[in-house]
Design a protein around this motif. Sequence first.
Motif, short mmCIF file in Angstrom:
data_model
loop_
_atom_site.label_atom_id
_atom_site.label_comp_id
_atom_site.label_asym_id
_atom_site.label_seq_id
_atom_site.Cartn_x
_atom_site.Cartn_y
_atom_site.Cartn_z
N ALA A 226 -11.79 -4.66 12.00
CA ALA A 226 -11.38 -3.39 11.39
C ALA A 226 -9.92 -3.43 10.99
CB ALA A 226 -11.64 -2.24 12.35
N SER A 227 -9.08 -4.03 11.82
CA SER A 227 -7.66 -4.15 11.48
C SER A 227 -7.47 -5.00 10.23
CB SER A 227 -6.90 -4.76 12.65
OG SER A 227 -6.95 -3.92 13.78
N SER A 228 -8.25 -6.08 10.12
CA SER A 228 -8.13 -6.92 8.92
C SER A 228 -8.55 -6.16 7.68
CB SER A 228 -8.98 -8.19 9.09
OG SER A 228 -10.36 -7.90 8.99
N PHE A 229 -9.57 -5.33 7.79
CA PHE A 229 -10.00 -4.52 6.65
C PHE A 229 -8.90 -3.57 6.21
CE2 PHE A 229 -14.89 -4.68 7.49
CZ PHE A 229 -14.86 -6.04 7.21
N ILE A 230 -8.32 -2.87 7.16
CA ILE A 230 -7.32 -1.86 6.81
C ILE A 230 -6.05 -2.52 6.28
CG2 ILE A 230 -5.89 0.01 7.73
CD1 ILE A 230 -8.11 0.58 9.73
N LEU A 231 -5.62 -3.62 6.89
CA LEU A 231 -4.44 -4.31 6.40
C LEU A 231 -4.67 -4.89 5.00
CD1 LEU A 231 -3.30 -6.17 9.64
CD2 LEU A 231 -2.25 -4.16 8.59
N ALA A 232 -5.87 -5.39 4.74
CA ALA A 232 -6.17 -5.92 3.41
C ALA A 232 -6.18 -4.80 2.37
CB ALA A 232 -7.52 -6.64 3.43
N ILE A 233 -6.71 -3.65 2.72
CA ILE A 233 -6.71 -2.52 1.80
C ILE A 233 -5.28 -2.06 1.53
CG2 ILE A 233 -7.39 -0.09 1.56
CD1 ILE A 233 -9.97 -0.79 3.04
N SER A 234 -4.45 -2.04 2.58
CA SER A 234 -3.04 -1.69 2.39
C SER A 234 -2.36 -2.67 1.44
CB SER A 234 -2.32 -1.67 3.74
OG SER A 234 -2.88 -0.70 4.60
N ARG A 235 -2.72 -3.94 1.57
CA ARG A 235 -2.17 -4.96 0.66
C ARG A 235 -2.61 -4.71 -0.76
NH1 ARG A 235 -0.36 -7.94 -2.47
NH2 ARG A 235 0.03 -10.19 -2.36
N ALA A 236 -3.85 -4.31 -0.95
CA ALA A 236 -4.35 -4.04 -2.29
C ALA A 236 -3.66 -2.81 -2.89
CB ALA A 236 -5.87 -3.83 -2.25
N ILE A 237 -3.40 -1.81 -2.07
CA ILE A 237 -2.74 -0.60 -2.56
C ILE A 237 -1.34 -0.92 -3.09
CG2 ILE A 237 -1.75 1.62 -1.83
CD1 ILE A 237 -4.09 1.93 0.06
N GLY A 238 -0.64 -1.82 -2.43
CA GLY A 238 0.73 -2.13 -2.82
C GLY A 238 0.88 -3.26 -3.81
N GLU A 239 -0.21 -3.85 -4.29
CA GLU A 239 -0.11 -4.97 -5.22
C GLU A 239 0.51 -4.50 -6.55
OE1 GLU A 239 0.19 -8.23 -7.12
OE2 GLU A 239 -0.24 -8.10 -4.98
N THR A 240 1.32 -5.38 -7.14
CA THR A 240 2.07 -4.98 -8.34
C THR A 240 1.78 -5.87 -9.55
OG1 THR A 240 3.85 -4.15 -6.93
CG2 THR A 240 4.35 -4.46 -9.25
N MET A 241 2.24 -7.14 -9.48
CA MET A 241 2.26 -7.95 -10.70
C MET A 241 0.87 -8.24 -11.25
SD MET A 241 5.25 -8.22 -11.66
CE MET A 241 4.76 -9.23 -13.06
#
Length: 334
Positions: A226-241
Amino acid sequence: MSNEGQTPDLTGDRGFRTVRESTYKYALAGCALLSVLTTVSIIAVLVIDAAEFFSRVPISEFLTGTVFSASEGVFGVLPLVLGTFLITVGAAVIALPIGLLTAIYLSEYASKRTRSVLKPMLEVLAGVPTVVYGYFAIVYITPALNVFISWLNGTLGTQFPTLGLFNGLSASIVVGIMIIPMVSSISEDAMSSVPDSLRQAGYGLGATKFNVSLRIVVPAAISGIASSFILAISRAIGETMAVVLAAGSQPPDIPAVQSAFGIPYVAPGDLLALYSESSATMTVAMIDLATGDISGGSTAYQALFAIGLTLFTITLVMNVVSDLVASRYREEYE
């Protein structure tokens, strides 16, 4: 004369060693303090400049506005939140199941030799520059998807819209590929920490490897997964380039809200149609504002920090939820 009755001196000269250990201690404490001060400084800058923006634009107008256009002086964040939501959901649909299944294979099925080869190769994806993913989406993914959509419409008689050069679907795919290593690596580590005694107990009861993997190992490692899911989603939210190149800079239009039995809803077809168009996210809007022709201290300039504070709040909440889930469902084994 014998020295057997004397007590040996085991203390030694600890003067230099004490100074050295104290130096290490204060150096490490300084590094920790520096990281904390950096975080506090970022929060302070966001809050101070965002407060200046909200003194010019009401916070209710910012949070509920359906149009974002710096040139027209309209700063509604909802279209940017919608674009971020579309990209994140699309990426999660791709990355979470693939990452979890990959982690199950690496943890339960792959041999040590296979794992030693596949896991580093998988984690190489995390080291690829995000701008490369963006160009990959434009040059390869979008044309391939258009060919598939044309074939699908001609074969099944469907009316799926053709994707534009910048579209949310390609951006979702590349962001999903980017976060697969995060999901698989953290989940695999969580599964590997499950004691073998639980697996052996399952085998002793006649369970197959598949049942042991899904019904024993995965539930036992659910906090890490579950932590990996949430951290990955957080990473997707902040993706830029990658999103800037693949999704474009035009915020999506807010779909019409319909009502059935007094319950408001948005038609699924309207949401899916948004993936064929440009879907600028909050990070994309910040890039456009920062590189645009705006003057420092203007409302458009201050909007950078308001959007940044909104994005920071969302990711902070996601990470807090991740910690709560991990602490709530963490299993401790002796």
